[in-house]
Scaffold this active site. Structure first.
Site, PDB file in Angstrom:
ATOM      1  N   SER A  75      -9.300  13.722  32.580  1.00 45.67           N
ATOM      2  CA  SER A  75      -9.430  12.624  33.543  1.00 45.67           C
ATOM      3  C   SER A  75     -10.445  11.592  33.077  1.00 45.67           C
ATOM      4  CB  SER A  75      -9.828  13.184  34.912  1.00 45.67           C
ATOM      5  OG  SER A  75     -11.004  13.981  34.802  1.00 45.67           O
ATOM      6  N   ASN A 122     -17.112  21.657  40.479  1.00 47.79           N
ATOM      7  CA  ASN A 122     -16.461  21.425  41.774  1.00 47.79           C
ATOM      8  C   ASN A 122     -17.371  20.674  42.751  1.00 47.79           C
ATOM      9  OD1 ASN A 122     -14.464  22.854  40.576  1.00 47.79           O
ATOM     10  ND2 ASN A 122     -14.703  24.715  41.813  1.00 47.79           N
ATOM     11  N   THR A 181       4.761 -16.251  70.725  1.00 46.11           N
ATOM     12  CA  THR A 181       5.142 -14.839  70.882  1.00 46.11           C
ATOM     13  C   THR A 181       6.591 -14.796  70.432  1.00 46.11           C
ATOM     14  OG1 THR A 181       5.946 -15.085  73.155  1.00 46.11           O
ATOM     15  CG2 THR A 181       3.618 -14.522  72.909  1.00 46.11           C
ATOM     16  N   HIS A 182       6.992 -13.720  69.795  1.00 46.08           N
ATOM     17  CA  HIS A 182       8.344 -13.603  69.211  1.00 46.08           C
ATOM     18  C   HIS A 182       8.615 -14.737  68.217  1.00 46.08           C
ATOM     19  CE1 HIS A 182       9.262 -10.813  72.602  1.00 46.08           C
ATOM     20  NE2 HIS A 182       8.519 -11.667  73.270  1.00 46.08           N
ATOM     21  N   SER A 213       6.043 -24.380  40.305  1.00 47.04           N
ATOM     22  CA  SER A 213       7.237 -23.688  39.834  1.00 47.04           C
ATOM     23  C   SER A 213       7.546 -24.185  38.435  1.00 47.04           C
ATOM     24  CB  SER A 213       8.399 -23.990  40.767  1.00 47.04           C
ATOM     25  OG  SER A 213       9.622 -23.886  40.072  1.00 47.04           O
ATOM     26  N   LYS A 229       7.262 -28.000  43.989  1.00 46.86           N
ATOM     27  CA  LYS A 229       6.778 -26.772  44.623  1.00 46.86           C
ATOM     28  C   LYS A 229       5.264 -26.613  44.561  1.00 46.86           C
ATOM     29  CE  LYS A 229       8.982 -23.722  46.102  1.00 46.86           C
ATOM     30  NZ  LYS A 229       9.912 -22.772  45.489  1.00 46.86           N
ATOM     31  N   ASN A 272       3.288 -23.321  45.675  1.00 46.45           N
ATOM     32  CA  ASN A 272       3.546 -22.004  46.255  1.00 46.45           C
ATOM     33  C   ASN A 272       2.263 -21.263  46.645  1.00 46.45           C
ATOM     34  OD1 ASN A 272       6.301 -22.391  45.765  1.00 46.45           O
ATOM     35  ND2 ASN A 272       6.119 -21.570  43.685  1.00 46.45           N
ATOM     36  N   GLU A 304       0.763 -14.543  49.098  1.00 47.75           N
ATOM     37  CA  GLU A 304       1.923 -13.648  48.919  1.00 47.75           C
ATOM     38  C   GLU A 304       1.503 -12.360  48.211  1.00 47.75           C
ATOM     39  OE1 GLU A 304       5.575 -15.778  47.421  1.00 47.75           O
ATOM     40  OE2 GLU A 304       4.252 -17.481  47.677  1.00 47.75           O
ATOM     41  N   TYR A 327     -11.355  24.460  45.706  1.00 53.05           N
ATOM     42  CA  TYR A 327     -10.944  23.411  44.765  1.00 53.05           C
ATOM     43  C   TYR A 327      -9.619  23.759  44.100  1.00 53.05           C
ATOM     44  CZ  TYR A 327     -10.802  20.196  40.853  1.00 53.05           C
ATOM     45  OH  TYR A 327     -10.395  19.232  39.965  1.00 53.05           O
ATOM     46  N   GLN A 358      -7.919  16.241  41.552  1.00 51.87           N
ATOM     47  CA  GLN A 358      -8.270  15.219  40.557  1.00 51.87           C
ATOM     48  C   GLN A 358      -7.458  13.930  40.795  1.00 51.87           C
ATOM     49  OE1 GLN A 358      -9.257  16.314  36.419  1.00 51.87           O
ATOM     50  NE2 GLN A 358      -7.303  15.372  35.868  1.00 51.87           N
ATOM     51  N   LYS A 398      -8.686  10.408  42.534  1.00 55.50           N
ATOM     52  CA  LYS A 398      -9.428   9.300  41.931  1.00 55.50           C
ATOM     53  C   LYS A 398      -8.586   8.082  41.606  1.00 55.50           C
ATOM     54  CE  LYS A 398     -12.575  12.537  40.524  1.00 55.50           C
ATOM     55  NZ  LYS A 398     -11.504  13.484  40.895  1.00 55.50           N
TER      56      LYS A 398
HETATM   57  N1  ARG Z   1     -12.034  16.270  36.626  1.00 53.72           N
HETATM   58  C1  ARG Z   1     -12.076  17.159  37.742  1.00 53.72           C
HETATM   59  C2  ARG Z   1     -11.681  16.421  39.010  1.00 53.72           C
HETATM   60  O1  ARG Z   1     -11.688  15.256  38.993  1.00 53.72           O
HETATM   61  C3  ARG Z   1     -13.456  17.712  37.890  1.00 53.72           C
HETATM   62  C4  ARG Z   1     -13.548  19.036  38.544  1.00 53.72           C
HETATM   63  C5  ARG Z   1     -12.975  20.085  37.693  1.00 53.72           C
HETATM   64  N2  ARG Z   1     -13.268  21.394  38.168  1.00 53.72           N
HETATM   65  C6  ARG Z   1     -12.619  22.446  37.702  1.00 53.72           C
HETATM   66  N3  ARG Z   1     -12.948  23.574  38.170  1.00 53.72           N
HETATM   67  N4  ARG Z   1     -11.666  22.324  36.821  1.00 53.72           N
HETATM   68  O2  ARG Z   1     -11.333  17.015  40.012  1.00 53.72           O
END
Ligand code: ARG
Length: 457
Positions: free
Chosen positions: A23, A110, A155-156, A277, A283, A285, A290, A317, A322, A325
């Site tokens: 990651s 964790n 309204t509407h 455009s 145009k 825009n 948007e 966990y 993961q 993120k």
């Molecule tokens: N990269 C992991 C995450 O974002 C970190 C935690 C990993 N923990 C583990 N026991 N493998 O969740």
């Protein structure tokens, strides 16, 4: 190379498995939170006598050097590392030798990742709140500028009653103010420290979780270590806050797009916030609006993705987590970008008050006021409503507006009509009379403006 976590296995993984598992390419953005968290952890280990004070100091200054080097571009992330936590620890151990290996006492990745993400999102929350507040200020200034500009309220999407553009804009200021409140409320639950939960069960070392929490600016600690490492509610809550915020921006965008059309021509965006455009030279825009509307779908998607990922996960966990993120980072980046472009677009937007007024003069939006006029002369509302409706029907048939029917024409429908009716159905009167709290009356809008200004401080 064998992994740092080589234990029961030799820590040898296939390249494809490594790439899939790692990651670092997205969690490296949490380097600062990871390092600050580790510094607090080292300090706690030293204070509790779990490691020597001198070792804690060495760890802390080693971590500070790494932070410095990253920020000054002297140290690049090693993309072969599994994640940012492994990278920092590996770098520290490379620099300090065996002392570096002591940092991970009484913690686990964790609780470490749960800590980092809370700290990271806490900062993002503050940044987003600042952006929203800035937007609220601009919307409120605009509302002040146009507090007596009459436009049709809908309204509407049918012309309904006369309002002012200022009143309409203040509706958005109220929504955005609630957004700030929602983020602040969510932040309160986010701002608890999970560090010290360790893998899931806590630890046999005599740690001081409160000390670490306080050092890192948390209001307290997560009270159950299993929950501490499993909880991603705050990520879901933040995504929900962002989804609602984007829903508001999207509705606002939609109106700006409509208002910019030739059919409405109520507002004019600054050229530099529009595009042309490649083929149609006439145009202009409203692409920014948007795109904000479009990106709303993306943020909703991030929310749904995480809710779905978490659904059915057993405690504690799981690597599935993961996935939180990329969803939350994408949403944060999107929301910040949208707010950054939306605010100056609103600030520089001009209203075409002549067209607004013209539109308000069509559509019989003073028909309610005409009915109210009769009510004040003693007629029950339902009867007054009917007469007003009949007069509107007459106007439509004869291609007239209520303002230019003669008094004798009015009298054919009710003897209660007198000369003063014309003043009553004048659009400005209609607006000014709406003195009820929150209404479109100029005084009332001024009160709303003052309220928001005071709350947005
Ligand atoms: N990269 C992991 C995450 O974002 C970190 C935690 C990993 N923990 C583990 N026991 N493998 O969740």
């Amino acid at each position: 190379m064998a992994k740092m976590w080589a234990g029961v296995t030799a820590g040898q993984t296939e390249k494809i498995a490594d790439d899939f598992n790692s990651s670092i390419h997205f969690d490296s953005r949490m380097y600062k939170q990871d390092i600050l968290g580790s510094m607090a952890h080292a300090a706690m280990l030293g204070k509790q006598g779990i490691i020597l004070n001198s070792e804690a100091e060495t760890l802390i200054s080693g971590l500070a050097d790494i932070l410095d080097d990253i920020e000054n571009d002297k140290l690049q992330f090693d993309m072969d590392c599994e994640d940012i936590h492994m990278f920092i620890e590996q770098e520290l151990t490379n620099r300090l030798g065996d002392i570096g290996k002591k940092l991970h006492t009484a913690r686990s990745r964790n609780d470490q990742v749960a800590l980092d993400i809370r700290m990271y999102l806490r900062d993002e929350t503050d940044t987003i709140i600042d952006y929203i507040r800035k937007l609220i200020a601009s919307v409120t200034d605009k509302a002040e500028e146009y507090k007596d500009s009459i436009m049709p309220g809908y309204t509407h999407l049918q012309r309904a009653q006369p309002i002012t553009f200022g009143h309409h804009l203040m509706a958005y200021a109220m929504m955005l103010l609630r957004d700030v409140d929602r983020f602040l409320d969510m932040r309160r639950r986010m701002n608890l420290s999970p560090i010290g939960s360790c893998a899931l069960a806590g630890t046999t070392y005599e740690t001081d979780r409160e000390f670490e929490a306080e050092k890192l600016g948390f209001d307290g600690i997560c009270k159950n270590s299993i929950d501490g490492v499993s909880d991603r509610d705050f990520v879901v809550e933040m995504l929900s806050c962002m989804a609602i915020l984007m829903m508001h921006l999207s509705r606002f965008s939609e109106e700006i797009i409509l208002w910019s059309s030739w059919e409405f021509k109520f507002v004019e965006l600054l050229d530099s916030f529009t595009t042309g455009s490649s083929i149609m030279p006439q145009k202009k825009n409203p692409d920014m609006a948007e795109l904000v509307r479009g990106k709303t779908g993306r943020v909703y998607g991030d929310l749904m993705a995480l809710l779905t990922t978490l659904k059915g996960l057993p405690l504690a966990y799981n690597k599935d987590m993961q996935e939180d993120k990329e969803a939350i980072f994408d949403a944060c980046d999107t929301v910040k970008m949208c707010l950054a472009v939306f605010e100056p677009m609103i600030k520089t937007m001009k209203a075409n008050t002549v067209n607004m007024k013209k539109a308000a003069q069509k559509g019989f939006i003073n028909a309610t006021d005409l009915a109210d006029y009769l009510v004040k002369k003693g007629l029950p509302f339902r009867s007054a409503y009917k007469i007003s409706g009949q007069l509107v029907a007459k106007c439509i048939k004869e291609d007239k507006v209520l303002e230019n029917l003669t008094l004798s024409e009015y009298k054919e429908f009710s003897e209660l009509f007198e000369e003063d009716l014309y003043k009553e159905i004048d659009l400005l009167t209609c607006v000014e009379k709406r003195i009820s709290k929150g209404g479109t009356g100029i005084k009332s809008v001024e009160e709303q403006i003052n309220y928001v200004k005071q709350k947005n401080n």
